[in-house]
Write a protein that holds these residues in place. Sequence first.
Motif, PDB file in Angstrom:
ATOM      1  N   ASN A 108     -58.001 -12.037 -15.921  1.00 27.13           N
ATOM      2  CA  ASN A 108     -58.257 -11.248 -14.709  1.00 27.13           C
ATOM      3  C   ASN A 108     -58.315 -12.117 -13.461  1.00 27.13           C
ATOM      4  N   LEU A 163     -63.901  -7.333 -11.676  1.00 25.84           N
ATOM      5  CA  LEU A 163     -63.968  -7.293 -13.135  1.00 25.84           C
ATOM      6  C   LEU A 163     -65.321  -6.808 -13.621  1.00 25.84           C
ATOM      7  N   TYR A 186     -59.167  -3.305 -16.927  1.00 20.06           N
ATOM      8  CA  TYR A 186     -58.795  -4.449 -17.758  1.00 20.06           C
ATOM      9  C   TYR A 186     -60.004  -5.084 -18.446  1.00 20.06           C
ATOM     10  N   SER A 224     -57.119  -8.138 -11.278  1.00 19.96           N
ATOM     11  CA  SER A 224     -58.412  -7.783 -11.870  1.00 19.96           C
ATOM     12  C   SER A 224     -58.724  -6.315 -11.637  1.00 19.96           C
TER      13      SER A 224
END
Length: 398
Positions: free
Chosen positions: A356, A296, A365, A361
Amino acid sequence: MNVGTIGRHRFVLTVMVVAFALRLVWVFSLNRHELYFPDSRQWSGIALNFLSGDGLIVDEGMKALRPPVYSLFLSLVYFLFGKENLLAVRIVQALISSCTCLVVYLLAKRLFTVTAARISMAACAAYPFFIYYSGTVLTETLYIFVLSLIMLALAGNRFIWAGVLFGFGILCRTELIVFFFLALAGTFVVLRKREALRKAIVMAAITGAILLPWTLRNYLVLHAFVPLTTMSGYTFYEGNNPHNATGGPGGALPFPDTRGMGEVEKDRFLRHEAIRAIRNDPRRMPGLIWSKFKRLWNVKLNTDNPAYASRLTVLASMLSFTPLLVLFVIGLVLSWKRRRELIYLYLLILHTTAINLAFVSSLRYRLPLEPFMIIVASYAVAVVADRAGARKSKIILT
């Protein structure tokens, strides 16, 4: 209208023109007949099915896999400019992305200062990821625009508009419903208890009224209660399956045998299988969650695929997001005294991270959070610049 107001208007108009021009240059460099992403083919296919009278479906076995708003957006563009006219879609998205820069300016000005707003708008106009995704047939550009409007409405305590926008936003990206419930809780931080309760009820009622027709449609089509989509089971299994889950997309092989199952049954089955995998081997979860967290917030692209990760794109990713991340953290510290006004931003960060870590993830995103990261980072730059200017003036005066 004073000189300062005219100057601000000129700045805003200039930045929007530059933003649109940058996006057009990118859009016209793309293949006009290639969709690039598997998800893009699915979204476009739903739009074409809708225009042909088959409804908002992928096929007869997937009638509620995706929410309707983005496919309806594509359907409208195809209807006006010709079926599968990808250039038209990309030009419209380039315009929407440019308008997002204006919304970011207005939000930053409300939360911080005009200086921070100008820096934010200029940064959004030139931000490589926003330019890139304006050329993809994916939900990102439209969703970020709607989310920016939601944050502006919440910051201005415009809860009726927030309710309307939440309804359409959730029907664009269903995970937004988590932030919707967090935002309802956030009103009790911003407003007095009685007023917060009244505003929360109004916002919830409006959002629910917008979601209701889609839920009723799903019930009529699937003969089951499906509030939004039948995709959560798949993505939950994809991100947590016991075989080869890495936390990223594409980690759902070997896929369980779901032959003979209906769409709703398959969704429930995959969700239960993922939960069972977590219960059977809980020791792997900390590592999997850490992997998702790194994906992420990675400053580098999460792929080595040469189709998406050329040296230029990797360099653009690192040079754009690394300073943004550092300045964002500094901005969070400097703006802590404004924490009450920024409660919705904190809740959005919590929402994005939680979604996420629970499902799949990806850097993609994270993108909807980045306009607001840019606002906070721009505030840090503005504070440093103001302090440097004040120090210089003091030296001159002494």
